[in-house]
Design a protein around this motif. Structure first.
Motif, PDB file in Angstrom:
ATOM      1  N   LEU A   1     -15.914 -18.542  26.704  1.00  0.00           N
ATOM      2  CA  LEU A   1     -16.606 -18.736  27.977  1.00  0.00           C
ATOM      3  C   LEU A   1     -17.157 -17.437  28.557  1.00  0.00           C
ATOM      4  CD1 LEU A   1     -14.296 -21.409  29.649  1.00  0.00           C
ATOM      5  CD2 LEU A   1     -16.670 -21.705  28.924  1.00  0.00           C
ATOM      6  N   ASP A   2     -16.851 -16.317  27.929  1.00  0.00           N
ATOM      7  CA  ASP A   2     -17.448 -15.033  28.330  1.00  0.00           C
ATOM      8  C   ASP A   2     -18.593 -14.731  27.379  1.00  0.00           C
ATOM      9  OD1 ASP A   2     -18.158 -12.391  28.753  1.00  0.00           O
ATOM     10  OD2 ASP A   2     -16.103 -11.741  29.123  1.00  0.00           O
ATOM     11  N   PRO A   3     -19.845 -14.746  27.850  1.00  0.00           N
ATOM     12  CA  PRO A   3     -20.985 -14.579  26.952  1.00  0.00           C
ATOM     13  C   PRO A   3     -21.092 -13.191  26.331  1.00  0.00           C
ATOM     14  CG  PRO A   3     -21.719 -14.607  29.232  1.00  0.00           C
ATOM     15  CD  PRO A   3     -20.269 -14.975  29.244  1.00  0.00           C
ATOM     16  N   THR A   4     -20.318 -12.223  26.841  1.00  0.00           N
ATOM     17  CA  THR A   4     -20.369 -10.880  26.252  1.00  0.00           C
ATOM     18  C   THR A   4     -19.464 -10.738  25.038  1.00  0.00           C
ATOM     19  OG1 THR A   4     -18.570  -9.954  27.600  1.00  0.00           O
ATOM     20  CG2 THR A   4     -20.781  -9.936  28.557  1.00  0.00           C
ATOM     21  N   VAL A   5     -18.607 -11.734  24.796  1.00  0.00           N
ATOM     22  CA  VAL A   5     -17.626 -11.638  23.711  1.00  0.00           C
ATOM     23  C   VAL A   5     -18.217 -12.170  22.407  1.00  0.00           C
ATOM     24  CG1 VAL A   5     -15.366 -12.420  22.880  1.00  0.00           C
ATOM     25  CG2 VAL A   5     -15.670 -11.824  25.292  1.00  0.00           C
ATOM     26  N   ARG A   6     -18.042 -11.418  21.336  1.00  0.00           N
ATOM     27  CA  ARG A   6     -18.417 -11.892  20.002  1.00  0.00           C
ATOM     28  C   ARG A   6     -17.179 -12.517  19.362  1.00  0.00           C
ATOM     29  NH1 ARG A   6     -21.689  -8.083  15.845  1.00  0.00           N
ATOM     30  NH2 ARG A   6     -23.297  -8.559  17.386  1.00  0.00           N
ATOM     31  N   LEU A   7     -17.345 -13.711  18.790  1.00  0.00           N
ATOM     32  CA  LEU A   7     -16.222 -14.464  18.225  1.00  0.00           C
ATOM     33  C   LEU A   7     -16.300 -14.512  16.703  1.00  0.00           C
ATOM     34  CD1 LEU A   7     -16.050 -17.608  20.544  1.00  0.00           C
ATOM     35  CD2 LEU A   7     -14.217 -15.961  20.234  1.00  0.00           C
ATOM     36  N   SER A   8     -15.201 -14.175  16.059  1.00  0.00           N
ATOM     37  CA  SER A   8     -15.046 -14.400  14.618  1.00  0.00           C
ATOM     38  C   SER A   8     -13.851 -15.330  14.432  1.00  0.00           C
ATOM     39  CB  SER A   8     -14.821 -13.083  13.867  1.00  0.00           C
ATOM     40  OG  SER A   8     -15.984 -12.283  13.894  1.00  0.00           O
ATOM     41  N   ILE A   9     -14.109 -16.512  13.891  1.00  0.00           N
ATOM     42  CA  ILE A   9     -13.064 -17.523  13.700  1.00  0.00           C
ATOM     43  C   ILE A   9     -12.822 -17.682  12.203  1.00  0.00           C
ATOM     44  CG2 ILE A   9     -12.374 -19.905  14.106  1.00  0.00           C
ATOM     45  CD1 ILE A   9     -12.694 -18.311  16.678  1.00  0.00           C
ATOM     46  N   VAL A  10     -11.567 -17.483  11.791  1.00  0.00           N
ATOM     47  CA  VAL A  10     -11.195 -17.595  10.382  1.00  0.00           C
ATOM     48  C   VAL A  10     -10.028 -18.580  10.298  1.00  0.00           C
ATOM     49  CG1 VAL A  10     -10.517 -16.353   8.305  1.00  0.00           C
ATOM     50  CG2 VAL A  10     -11.852 -15.175  10.068  1.00  0.00           C
ATOM     51  N   ASP A  11     -10.260 -19.714   9.669  1.00  0.00           N
ATOM     52  CA  ASP A  11      -9.253 -20.771   9.603  1.00  0.00           C
ATOM     53  C   ASP A  11      -8.690 -20.853   8.193  1.00  0.00           C
ATOM     54  OD1 ASP A  11      -7.661 -22.965   9.790  1.00  0.00           O
ATOM     55  OD2 ASP A  11      -9.259 -24.402  10.153  1.00  0.00           O
ATOM     56  N   GLY A  12      -7.557 -20.228   7.985  1.00  0.00           N
ATOM     57  CA  GLY A  12      -6.949 -20.191   6.660  1.00  0.00           C
ATOM     58  C   GLY A  12      -6.374 -21.509   6.200  1.00  0.00           C
ATOM     59  N   LYS A  13      -6.194 -22.452   7.127  1.00  0.00           N
ATOM     60  CA  LYS A  13      -5.656 -23.749   6.698  1.00  0.00           C
ATOM     61  C   LYS A  13      -6.761 -24.793   6.547  1.00  0.00           C
ATOM     62  CE  LYS A  13      -4.347 -25.647  11.250  1.00  0.00           C
ATOM     63  NZ  LYS A  13      -3.238 -26.153  12.070  1.00  0.00           N
ATOM     64  N   ASP A  14      -8.006 -24.416   6.887  1.00  0.00           N
ATOM     65  CA  ASP A  14      -9.176 -25.273   6.672  1.00  0.00           C
ATOM     66  C   ASP A  14      -8.981 -26.658   7.293  1.00  0.00           C
ATOM     67  OD1 ASP A  14     -11.692 -25.927   5.859  1.00  0.00           O
ATOM     68  OD2 ASP A  14     -11.177 -26.272   3.753  1.00  0.00           O
ATOM     69  N   SER A  15      -8.662 -26.663   8.577  1.00  0.00           N
ATOM     70  CA  SER A  15      -8.434 -27.915   9.299  1.00  0.00           C
ATOM     71  C   SER A  15      -9.627 -28.176  10.215  1.00  0.00           C
ATOM     72  CB  SER A  15      -7.159 -27.808  10.135  1.00  0.00           C
ATOM     73  OG  SER A  15      -7.372 -26.903  11.215  1.00  0.00           O
TER      74      SER A  15
END
Length: 256
Positions: free
Chosen positions: A31-45
């Protein structure tokens, strides 16, 4: 919970709220537009799929599929984040003392140089899976990159958030050493219901156990309830807000 300049380890038994807790922090960051998000899902759900709309990196699983090889993608993403940390610190050294008196990032500096300076939120679900790959070379590369990011990243506003239901007994040799060092160096720890005293120690550390804090003693019915260690002088028992799938979709749409 102040996320800047920190790192967060979240551990629990399956179905006790670990993913919901980590996802809650990621929704807050989204919800903060200044934040860059990297999402890594090791369980692939499917738990993280909504984040595809807003994530700079979205990597899932450990087996190549239609989206490519997730291990190669993870290494590339970590390499990019490492370079960002190096570049950020190098840039800060070029700023005059009156603009950056402590040599540290501030909200004002991020607003002035938004293309260079910004928070970067790195979530890795079941991060131990990337230390137990069939390719031992990949294990070591990932372990070394993650260790660098955890050690140096928070000063450059990189915020690692790592989730695991198996926070010990991972790898061998250098990989095992790097895994344990990585796990133990998180500054904030969240332990929901754990299966045993040993797992609680792996998440919270031996100091917490010495203080009588044991996540294996939490009630079985207490989903989404855990200990928050390393943030305040005491160790509160916290009930985390519940954001289910529909809530997540609405929040991600707002973030997008």
């Amino acid at each position: 919970l102040l996320l800047l300049w920190t790192s967060v380890l979240i551990g629990a038994q399956p179905r006790k709220g670990k993913t919901f807790t980590g996802r809650l922090l990621a929704l807050y960051a989204a919800l903060d537009p200044t934040v860059r998000l990297s999402i890594v899902d090791g369980k692939d759900s499917p738990d993280w799929n909504q984040f595809r709309k807003v994530a700079y990196h979205f990597i899932h699983g450990i087996v190549p599929g239609r989206d490519g090889d997730p291990v190669e993608q993870f290494i590339a993403a970590l390499t990019e984040i490492k370079q960002h940390i190096i570049d950020t610190n190098a840039f800060l050294t070029t700023l005059p003392v009156d603009e950056c008196p402590e040599g540290k990032l501030t909200e004002e500096l991020c607003a002035k140089y938004p293309a260079r300076l910004f928070p970067w939120f790195l979530v890795t679900e079941e991060f131990q899976n990337y230390f137990e790959l069939p390719d031992q070379d990949a294990n070591k590369v990932i372990a070394e990159l993650l260790s660098f990011i955890l050690a140096v990243g928070p000063s450059a506003l990189v915020i690692p958030v790592d989730l695991s239901q198996k926070p010990s007994g991972i790898g061998a040799g250098d990989v095992a050493r790097l895994f344990n060092r990585y796990r133990d160096n998180h500054t904030a720890r969240i332990a929901l219901k754990s299966g045993s005293r040993d797992v609680s120690i792996a998440i919270l550390g031996t100091e917490a156990q010495g203080e009588g804090i044991d996540a294996s003693t939490l009630p079985k019915a207490a989903k989404g309830v855990g200990y928050l260690y390393g943030v305040t002088d005491d160790t509160p028992t916290v009930r985390f807000h519940l954001a289910d799938g529909e809530d997540t979709a609405r929040i991600i749409d707002a973030a997008y």
